[in-house]
Motif scaffolding. Structure first.
Motif: not given
Length: 435
Positions: A369-381, A415-418, A422-423
């Motif tokens: 999830f933490r790695a995905g934060e930057s991955a999503v931002a990079s993919a969006k950019a 979303v899956q990692a989040k 949580i679970l």
């Protein structure tokens, strides 16, 4: 960056989230499920049966009192007082009352009472274990609903981007700036995205069905669930070994299995009472009335007075040889204890495996999830940059489609990692709780 990602997810979710008249939180779902779950209600019934067993065990200390009456007639030849046979008709009426008081029952009644009282504690733990199982199940179903709903939002965003690209391709094709093949490719992508939306919505519907069935809801009309705030889901976890140590002392399933071992000890002690003598006090009252044809007889009341008898006595039962019945019962009870100990060991092993697996999954999901934060931002950019290049003709539709696909994939993985994080965190916190 994490807040930016959460704002993006919330924006996507807002487009599809249905605000219903009845929105349930996770706690309200858990409380409702515990109150209506069939397994919990069944465990409560067993608990009431345990209370009856305690009452029955206490009643074994009480005396037994019984009364009886008998009436008989005899016709035909019979032996007379002169030791000859003659035709006689006789009638006999008898009344009896008896009392039996257990003075010493070889400690069986006392040990059965202790076993019944210990069984109440075991049944209480089984009720709690049934509630715990419901809680864990509802937790998983609830988070599956939230995950499926957010995936619907992701798929709709994917569809929206595909539709925007299709409109652009059509305009360029009408101005003779693109071949028709590019338009057909964009249409195919829109159709594929539509299928993905339908599939995601179906998964969401199935997740809602699973949750409402777990809640034992008769009518799910207007039912909806609240989202979970991620900010409260990220505290650092205790180690797996620490969670396991706490669970051994507090988790109801382990405590119930441990109590069953104690129950087996009581069963062994009860079986051994077969070797101990038993002493009873007995008392009785009785009278009878007798008539014979051809022979004068006193009145009914006179005979009852004359024939009235009283008795007092003690009876001692000393077991000498009971065909090895007691020995076999003791052996059976000891085997039952071995089974209970094996069941406890099995549950402890399964609990350790579950906790370690949940801990590793939680750590992996949090890292993802933490790695995905930057991955999503990079993919969006990257997608935004590719869109800009496409608008100026410096990139083709295939390159843009690849950038869009990468963005949607990383968003779905986030979303899956989040929800996995949580679970697993909640499962570990559940096992780590102190009662």
């Amino acid at each position: 960056m994490r807040k930016a990602i959460m704002m993006l997810s919330a924006a996507l979710l807002a487009g599809t989230m249905h605000i219903s008249a009845e929105t349930w939180s996770l706690d309200s779902c858990i409380n409702y499920a515990i109150a209506h779950n069939l397994d919990v209600r069944s465990a409560l019934i067993e608990r009431h049966r345990g209370e009856l067993s305690v009452t029955e065990a206490k009643d074994r200390f009480l005396p037994t009192l019984s009364a009886s009456a008998a009436q008989s007639w005899s016709f035909g030849r019979g032996l007379t007082a002169e030791n000859t046979y003659a035709n006689r008709n006789t009638s006999s009426t008898g009344f009896n009352a008896s009392l039996s008081l257990p003075v010493f029952q070889g400690l069986s009644a006392l040990r059965q009472l202790r076993q019944a009282q210990a069984n109440i504690r075991t049944l209480d733990l089984r009720v709690e274990n049934a509630k715990d199982e419901v809680t864990l199940g509802i937790m998983a179903y609830y988070l599956q609903v939230l995950y499926s709903r957010e995936i619907v939002s992701v798929r709709k965003e994917e569809l929206r981007l595909a539709q925007v690209q299709l409109e652009r391709q059509r305009i360029l094709f009408e101005n003779d700036k693109l071949p028709e093949a590019d338009v057909l490719q964009a249409e195919a992508q829109v159709a594929s995205s539509n299928v993905a939306v339908v599939t995601a919505e179906n998964d969401y519907s199935l997740a809602m069905v699973d949750l409402t069935r777990a809640l034992e809801l008769k009518d799910a009309e207007g039912f909806d669930v609240e989202p979970i705030d991620l900010d409260g889901e990220l505290p650092r976890l205790a180690s797996a070994d620490e969670v396991y140590r706490n669970a051994l002392n507090n988790y109801s399933g382990i405590l119930a299995a441990r109590s069953s071992v104690g129950q087996a000890d009581h069963a062994i002690s009860i079986a051994k009472t077969g070797y101990i003598p038993k002493l009873y006090f007995n008392a009785g009252l009785g009278s009878n009335y007798y008539t014979m044809s051809g022979v004068p007889a006193n009145s009914f009341s006179r005979q009852l007075r004359d024939n009235f008898s009283k008795s007092l006595g003690f009876s001692l039962n000393i077991p000498i040889f009971d065909a090895f019945n007691t020995r076999n019962q003791v052996r059976q009870a000891r085997l039952q204890k071995l089974s209970a100990e094996l069941e406890l060991e099995r549950q402890e092993s399964n609990l350790l495996k579950t906790i370690r697996q949940a801990y590793n999954q939680a750590e992996g999901a949090e890292a993802q999830f933490r790695a995905g934060e930057s991955a999503v931002a990079s993919a969006k950019a990257a997608m935004d940059a590719m869109t800009e290049k496409l608008n100026y003709g410096r990139a083709n539709a295939t390159e843009w489609e690849q950038a869009r696909s990468n963005y949607i994939t990383t968003l779905s993985q986030q979303v899956q990692a989040k929800y996995e994080m949580i679970l697993r965190n909640r499962i570990l916190n559940f096992y780590n709780k102190v009662r």
